[in-house]
Design a protein around this motif. Structure first.
Motif, PDB file in Angstrom:
ATOM      1  N   ASP B 150     -20.764 -58.017 -74.314  1.00 61.99           N
ATOM      2  CA  ASP B 150     -19.455 -57.994 -74.976  1.00 61.99           C
ATOM      3  C   ASP B 150     -19.547 -58.214 -76.487  1.00 61.99           C
ATOM      4  O   ASP B 150     -18.527 -58.470 -77.151  1.00 61.99           O
ATOM      5  CB  ASP B 150     -18.549 -59.095 -74.385  1.00 61.99           C
ATOM      6  N   GLU B 151     -20.730 -58.135 -77.055  1.00 56.82           N
ATOM      7  CA  GLU B 151     -20.878 -58.416 -78.488  1.00 56.82           C
ATOM      8  C   GLU B 151     -20.197 -57.355 -79.354  1.00 56.82           C
ATOM      9  O   GLU B 151     -20.264 -56.171 -79.076  1.00 56.82           O
ATOM     10  CB  GLU B 151     -22.365 -58.504 -78.842  1.00 56.82           C
ATOM     11  N   ILE B 152     -19.586 -57.814 -80.432  1.00 60.89           N
ATOM     12  CA  ILE B 152     -18.879 -56.931 -81.366  1.00 60.89           C
ATOM     13  C   ILE B 152     -19.764 -56.634 -82.581  1.00 60.89           C
ATOM     14  O   ILE B 152     -20.326 -57.543 -83.183  1.00 60.89           O
ATOM     15  CB  ILE B 152     -17.548 -57.577 -81.821  1.00 60.89           C
ATOM     16  N   ILE B 153     -19.884 -55.349 -82.905  1.00 63.63           N
ATOM     17  CA  ILE B 153     -20.673 -54.927 -84.073  1.00 63.63           C
ATOM     18  C   ILE B 153     -19.719 -54.626 -85.229  1.00 63.63           C
ATOM     19  O   ILE B 153     -18.714 -53.928 -85.039  1.00 63.63           O
ATOM     20  CB  ILE B 153     -21.478 -53.641 -83.791  1.00 63.63           C
ATOM     21  N   VAL B 154     -20.036 -55.128 -86.411  1.00 67.23           N
ATOM     22  CA  VAL B 154     -19.211 -54.864 -87.598  1.00 67.23           C
ATOM     23  C   VAL B 154     -20.084 -54.195 -88.663  1.00 67.23           C
ATOM     24  O   VAL B 154     -21.161 -54.699 -88.980  1.00 67.23           O
ATOM     25  CB  VAL B 154     -18.614 -56.172 -88.156  1.00 67.23           C
TER      26      VAL B 154
END
Lengths: 236, 236
Positions: B150-154
């Motif tokens: 569920d990691e968010i990449i920015v």
């Protein structure tokens, strides 16, 4: 005795022509091709993408299709990854080069990472070949920009309260795997008062590709201050 | 008379083998190749990446190298984009297919978008071929994951107060074009109290590629809850 090389290969979103030249070269040379699948009854999509490359191969190769089921139980999953790694390690110890293929790119929400972590610490040569990600594939199909100038892109794999938090801080939002949460997604996006362009893409770069303006119930996605695009799940 | 087709092609981060098969096929067929450059004195990097493909071509082709200088003045820039679009439109009206090549992917901080917007509204057939982005290229070279589960990449193209705002909301941060702001970047990252893995990559996938753990003064970058990685500027 020479040990085999372990190669992670991103095969892109679906169109076999979106494989890189480097991936094609590697797939023509390796001894073993490992294509994980999520269900015993369904064929591996990643394997079907490289079918044309494999059909053109003169030399023999072996195919492994370990099962990586879509379950939540971490211990149970670890067992599947360990089993897959164990089979691969046997091949590497036999001096055979093994390619592990993965949809999209190996660094972006890929099951490859779990097996790579197990094998990485051992004494084998490794290489990773990047692939076209689902979201750049979708952008190309929809002929849109993901970002220009100082715009911030956010890639969100799951629709939950973290998305509503980060929504105020970015410009373009790529939302993946939205199928189970499309109402919640629509609510979160409607709370953001900026003008939006919402684009949904299904089956990117494949024969049954569909591009929609707006939301689609029951499937993937993305966004922009300006945009929401549906892209398909880039995990295996 | 048949009008030409306008094709945007991402040529990837640097290694010619990271071109897609689709890009190679298109580059072997088009009549005109347009490779913008940022300075009259410097050759186009995108053009040097496809050199080996062009050297293998049997048929003739023409090369355009419009100047897109790195200036801030919007009106002045618009003039350069209009000039480039004008030359391309002449070729398309003559029935010639034109490929516009861009480093990385055409949808991600690419100058292609400005010219595409001008030509898109006209009556020409268009196509976009995605490319390997700088950040997935960097991840492959550094053999790291950008995100799991569920990691968010920015993805942040500029180091300023927006980065410190969004830092709390994501897991992996890809910071591009950091060369002018590396002290500010280090301060922003140090304010985040989570454990971090910081990786910097220079000249991704090229002969002089360098991978560092930690920061590098005077160059590109990215991040993770856990990570900061330097990647090179994917704009032309």
């Amino acid at each position: 005795m020479r040990k085999g090389k372990f190669i992670g290969i991103g095969v892109g979103p679906g169109d076999p022509d979106l494989l890189t030249v480097k991936a094609v070269k590697a797939l023509n040379k390796v001894d073993v091709i490992c294509a994980p699948k999520s269900s015993k009854s369904k064929p591996s999509l990643a394997l079907s993408i490289i079918n044309s490359v494999l059909n053109d191969r003169g030399s023999k190769y072996e195919t492994l299709e370990p099962l990586f089921p879509m379950i939540e139980d971490k211990e149970e999953l670890q067992k599947y990854w360990n089993d897959a790694a164990h089979v691969i390690i046997e091949k590497l110890n036999d001096g055979l080069d093994v390619a592990f293929i993965t949809l999209g790119d190996p660094a972006v929400y890929s099951t490859f990472s779990y097996v790579f972590k197990i094998i990485e610490g051992m004494d084998f040569e490794t290489m990773i070949i990047p692939g076209i990600t689902s979201f750049t594939g979708c952008a190309a199909s929809a002929k849109i920009q993901l970002a220009e100038k100082d715009e911030i892109i956010v890639i969100v794999p799951k629709v939950d309260e973290r998305l509503s938090q980060i929504m105020a801080c970015g410009d373009t939002f790529v939302i993946m795997k939205t199928s189970r949460h499309s109402n919640q997604l629509e609510n979160i996006i409607n709370q953001d008062k900026r003008d939006k362009e919402i684009i949904s893409v299904q089956n990117c770069s494949m024969k049954d590709e569909k591009i929609f303006n707006g939301f689609v119930i029951k499937d993937g996605l993305w966004v922009r201050t300006v945009v929401i695009n549906q892209c398909w799940d880039s995990t295996v």
